[in-house]
Design an enzyme around this catalytic site. Structure first.
Site, PDB file in Angstrom:
ATOM      1  N   SER A 200     -52.437  30.495  -7.667  1.00 27.57           N
ATOM      2  CA  SER A 200     -51.495  30.831  -6.823  1.00 27.57           C
ATOM      3  C   SER A 200     -50.705  29.502  -6.248  1.00 27.57           C
ATOM      4  CB  SER A 200     -51.968  31.495  -5.586  1.00 27.57           C
ATOM      5  OG  SER A 200     -52.747  30.802  -4.574  1.00 27.57           O
TER       6      SER A 200
ATOM      7  N   ARG B  25     -69.406  13.936 -17.026  1.00 31.17           N
ATOM      8  CA  ARG B  25     -68.115  13.915 -16.441  1.00 31.17           C
ATOM      9  C   ARG B  25     -67.368  12.925 -16.991  1.00 31.17           C
ATOM     10  NH1 ARG B  25     -68.369  16.684 -11.800  1.00 31.17           N
ATOM     11  NH2 ARG B  25     -70.414  16.434 -10.466  1.00 31.17           N
TER      12      ARG B  25
ATOM     13  N   ARG C 203     -63.698  20.608 -10.173  1.00 37.59           N
ATOM     14  CA  ARG C 203     -64.615  19.712 -10.758  1.00 37.59           C
ATOM     15  C   ARG C 203     -64.357  18.242  -9.819  1.00 37.59           C
ATOM     16  NH1 ARG C 203     -68.774  21.484 -13.170  1.00 37.59           N
ATOM     17  NH2 ARG C 203     -69.056  19.348 -14.016  1.00 37.59           N
ATOM     18  N   ILE C 204     -65.467  17.668  -9.854  1.00 33.85           N
ATOM     19  CA  ILE C 204     -65.636  16.323  -9.156  1.00 33.85           C
ATOM     20  C   ILE C 204     -64.999  15.341 -10.363  1.00 33.85           C
ATOM     21  CG2 ILE C 204     -66.875  14.489  -8.320  1.00 33.85           C
ATOM     22  CD1 ILE C 204     -68.191  16.609  -6.486  1.00 33.85           C
TER      23      ILE C 204
ATOM     24  N   ASN D 120     -54.074  16.317  -4.332  1.00 38.58           N
ATOM     25  CA  ASN D 120     -54.933  17.545  -4.112  1.00 38.58           C
ATOM     26  C   ASN D 120     -54.535  18.292  -2.764  1.00 38.58           C
ATOM     27  OD1 ASN D 120     -56.973  19.478  -4.559  1.00 38.58           O
ATOM     28  ND2 ASN D 120     -58.508  18.289  -2.843  1.00 38.58           N
TER      29      ASN D 120
ATOM     30  N   HIS E  56     -56.371  20.730   0.014  1.00 36.01           N
ATOM     31  CA  HIS E  56     -57.629  21.135   0.589  1.00 36.01           C
ATOM     32  C   HIS E  56     -57.384  22.162   1.810  1.00 36.01           C
ATOM     33  CE1 HIS E  56     -61.779  20.568   1.743  1.00 36.01           C
ATOM     34  NE2 HIS E  56     -61.382  20.460   2.839  1.00 36.01           N
TER      35      HIS E  56
ATOM     36  N   GLU F 260     -50.284  26.601   2.398  1.00 37.71           N
ATOM     37  CA  GLU F 260     -50.429  25.792   0.978  1.00 37.71           C
ATOM     38  C   GLU F 260     -49.170  26.123   0.129  1.00 37.71           C
ATOM     39  OE1 GLU F 260     -54.174  26.542  -1.191  1.00 37.71           O
ATOM     40  OE2 GLU F 260     -55.482  26.102   0.774  1.00 37.71           O
TER      41      GLU F 260
HETATM   42  C1  GRF Z   1     -56.923  26.651  -2.569  1.00 34.64           C
HETATM   43  O1  GRF Z   1     -57.346  27.159  -1.299  1.00 34.64           O
HETATM   44  C2  GRF Z   1     -56.959  25.274  -2.355  1.00 34.64           C
HETATM   45  O2  GRF Z   1     -56.713  24.573  -1.118  1.00 34.64           O
HETATM   46  C3  GRF Z   1     -58.110  24.859  -3.090  1.00 34.64           C
HETATM   47  O3  GRF Z   1     -58.515  25.776  -4.111  1.00 34.64           O
HETATM   48  C4  GRF Z   1     -57.774  26.798  -3.496  1.00 34.64           C
HETATM   49  C5  GRF Z   1     -56.751  27.200  -4.863  1.00 34.64           C
HETATM   50  O4  GRF Z   1     -56.370  28.474  -4.899  1.00 34.64           O
HETATM   51  N1  GRF Z   1     -58.209  23.346  -3.418  1.00 34.64           N
HETATM   52  P1  GRF Z   1     -55.340  28.855  -6.046  1.00 34.64           P
HETATM   53  O5  GRF Z   1     -56.126  28.947  -7.459  1.00 34.64           O
HETATM   54  O6  GRF Z   1     -54.096  27.936  -6.208  1.00 34.64           O
HETATM   55  O7  GRF Z   1     -54.930  30.389  -5.522  1.00 34.64           O
END
Ligand code: GRF
Length: 209
Positions: free
Chosen positions: A13, A61, A87-88, A103, A105, A170
């Site tokens: 998303s 990795r 993945r780390i 990223n 979070h 987000e």
């Molecule tokens: C989000 O909640 C983001 O914070 C985390 O992974 C999720 C990804 O959601 N890192 P989507 O696949 O973008 O819907």
């Protein structure tokens, strides 16, 4: 024009929000470590190149990351966006993209690094929650924070309502930060991060009570 690659593992998303934002950079490719990730469908629908690189097919990795690196170089990428990429990453890969990999979070970092953030916020009884866009460094969820979406936890919130509300934030802040990088408003320099020409002391906050 900045060339962007987006790394995904799931629904995508955030990828969709980035596609819909009509960034002034170009999304040149999407890499998924999971062939079944719905994010791949979103990319295909938008006419964006995709690559499936399954981590399970590599012994470690470093080997997996090296194949991703080859693909990113083949696409001539300037900026790597992790959007639900589960993945780390190895130290050499992170080093190669220092200051060029972001990223998002689902917490107000530095609080609640790692998993199950909504559950932990509810358990503690915090009033504030949200999401953070940050640079990726070798330490998980610890790179400099660039922007945060902040919301107030309601008495009736549960994990699923919080997850939904944080996701909405987000989708607002991730495209905004990426656009700032594309148009030069946000710059990673040897002197630190500059936002509109000034040193970024703390993350830009977006509040949605
Ligand atoms: C989000 O909640 C983001 O914070 C985390 O992974 C999720 C990804 O959601 N890192 P989507 O696949 O973008 O819907």
């Amino acid at each position: 024009m900045i060339k962007i690659a987006i790394l995904v593992s799931g629904s995508g998303s955030n990828l969709q929000a980035l596609i819909d934002a009509n960034l002034s950079g170009q999304i040149v490719g999407v890499i998924s470590n999971k062939p079944e990730a719905y994010a791949l469908k979103r990319a295909e629908k938008a006419g964006i190149a995709t690559a499936i690189i399954e981590h399970k097919q590599y012994p470690n990795r470093e080997a997996f990351d090296a194949v991703m690196q080859q693909q990113l170089l083949a696409w001539d990428v300037d900026l790597v966006i992790l959007a639900g990429f589960m993945r780390i990453l190895s130290a050499p890969f992170v080093q190669a993209w220092q200051g060029k990999m972001l990223n998002i979070h689902p917490s107000l970092l530095p609080h609640y690094k790692g998993m199950h953030t909504h559950q932990r916020v509810l358990h503690t009884g915090d009033v504030w929650h949200g999401c953070t866009v940050h640079y990726v460094t070798a330490e998980l969820d610890a790179g400099q924070s660039l922007a945060q979406g902040v919301l107030q936890v309601n008495i009736q919130d549960d994990v699923s309502s919080l997850a939904k509300r944080v996701h909405q934030l987000e989708h607002l802040i991730y495209p905004q930060v990426v656009e700032w990088i594309c148009n030069g408003a946000l710059q990673h320099t040897h002197q630190g991060v500059l936002y509109r020409g000034q040193a970024l002391q703390q993350p830009v906050q977006f509040c949605n009570f």
